[in-house]
Design an enzyme around this catalytic site. Structure first.
Site, PDB file in Angstrom:
ATOM      1  CG  ASP A  65      -5.166   5.717   2.560  1.00 37.80           C
ATOM      2  OD1 ASP A  65      -5.216   5.310   3.731  1.00 37.80           O
ATOM      3  OD2 ASP A  65      -4.203   6.347   2.098  1.00 37.80           O
ATOM      4  CB  CYS A 102      -0.988  -0.019   1.164  1.00 41.29           C
ATOM      5  SG  CYS A 102      -0.248   0.012   2.806  1.00 41.29           S
ATOM      6  NE  ARG A 114      -4.519   1.627   1.849  1.00 46.32           N
ATOM      7  CZ  ARG A 114      -4.281   2.350   0.770  1.00 46.32           C
ATOM      8  NH1 ARG A 114      -5.136   2.293  -0.245  1.00 46.32           N
ATOM      9  NH2 ARG A 114      -3.212   3.113   0.678  1.00 46.32           N
TER      10      ARG A 114
HETATM   11  P1  4NP Z   1      -1.781   2.849   4.190  1.00 48.30           P
HETATM   12  O1  4NP Z   1      -2.351   4.248   4.760  1.00 48.30           O
HETATM   13  O2  4NP Z   1      -1.233   3.126   2.816  1.00 48.30           O
HETATM   14  O3  4NP Z   1      -3.007   1.976   4.132  1.00 48.30           O
HETATM   15  O4  4NP Z   1      -0.745   2.370   5.169  1.00 48.30           O
HETATM   16  C1  4NP Z   1      -1.565   5.390   4.833  1.00 48.30           C
HETATM   17  C2  4NP Z   1      -0.714   5.585   5.908  1.00 48.30           C
HETATM   18  C3  4NP Z   1       0.058   6.731   6.007  1.00 48.30           C
HETATM   19  C4  4NP Z   1      -0.032   7.690   5.019  1.00 48.30           C
HETATM   20  C5  4NP Z   1      -0.870   7.499   3.943  1.00 48.30           C
HETATM   21  C6  4NP Z   1      -1.645   6.343   3.839  1.00 48.30           C
HETATM   22  N1  4NP Z   1       0.746   8.871   5.127  1.00 48.30           N
HETATM   23  O5  4NP Z   1       0.554   9.762   4.286  1.00 48.30           O
HETATM   24  O6  4NP Z   1       1.617   8.957   6.006  1.00 48.30           O
END
Ligand code: 4NP
Length: 178
Positions: free
Chosen positions: A138, A13, A19
């Site tokens: 997300d 991800c 995720r």
């Molecule tokens: P993930 O969610 O891709 O599902 O782990 C996110 C976690 C952190 C960030 C963006 C999406 N961030 O911008 O730090």
């Protein structure tokens, strides 16, 4: 006889704290239940390296704990070009992750190992088509319900994915067979 190399699956991800860690823990548990944990190996990473080394988001950890799964062993990793050589199947959580991962492919040939995670979702309409609804949304900016929805989506998708993975690995050796 030495056991064959495991089939190696990566879930990817953006941040590797919401995720893909949920998918990693759920998939590990379902592979264990199916008796495939010694033949299929799961890793996870994010295309952005901001959270490298951190545990998963507490909201992601909470939904896993509520489901009886252990979120504590996760530490965030970053997807790099090396992940292509190290994995047989790379499952991306959304179309943006897909674009970022494909951009890092050493050659066009390696891009064939990349698939949308939800192409295995039994509730996704027309999973084989180039379907814009194949994103795992997300949940980072939203509330707890978003994390519960993501878990449900990942659980039902993983059930079908494990059936697919069972077909990618040789059957377990029967006790006493030579
Ligand atoms: P993930 O969610 O891709 O599902 O782990 C996110 C976690 C952190 C960030 C963006 C999406 N961030 O911008 O730090």
């Amino acid at each position: 006889m030495p056991s064959p190399d495991p089939y190696r699956v990566a879930v990817v991800c953006l941040g590797n704290i919401c995720r893909s860690p949920i998918a990693h823990v759920v998939l590990d548990a379902k592979l264990r239940e199916a008796g495939l944990d010694d033949r299929v190996e799961v890793s996870s990473s994010g295309t952005g390296g901001w959270h490298e080394g951190e545990p998963m988001d507490p909201r992601a950890a909470a939904v896993l704990s509520d489901a009886g799964l252990d979120p504590t062993r996760h530490r965030a990793r970053t997807f790099t070009i090396d992940w292509y050589a190290e994995h047989d199947l790379i499952l991306v959580m959304d179309a943006s992750n897909r674009a970022d991962v494909l951009e890092l492919a050493p050659t066009v040939a390696e891009q064939a190992s990349v698939r949308m995670f939800r192409s295995f979702d039994p509730e996704a309409n027309d999973p084989e088509a180039n379907n814009p609804d194949l994103d795992v949304p997300d949940p980072w900016y939203g509330g707890d319900q978003g994390f519960r929805d993501v878990l449900a989506m990942i659980e039902r998708t993983s059930d079908v994915l494990v059936e697919h993975l069972a077909q990618q690995v040789p059957p377990a050796e029967r006790p006493g067979a030579s």
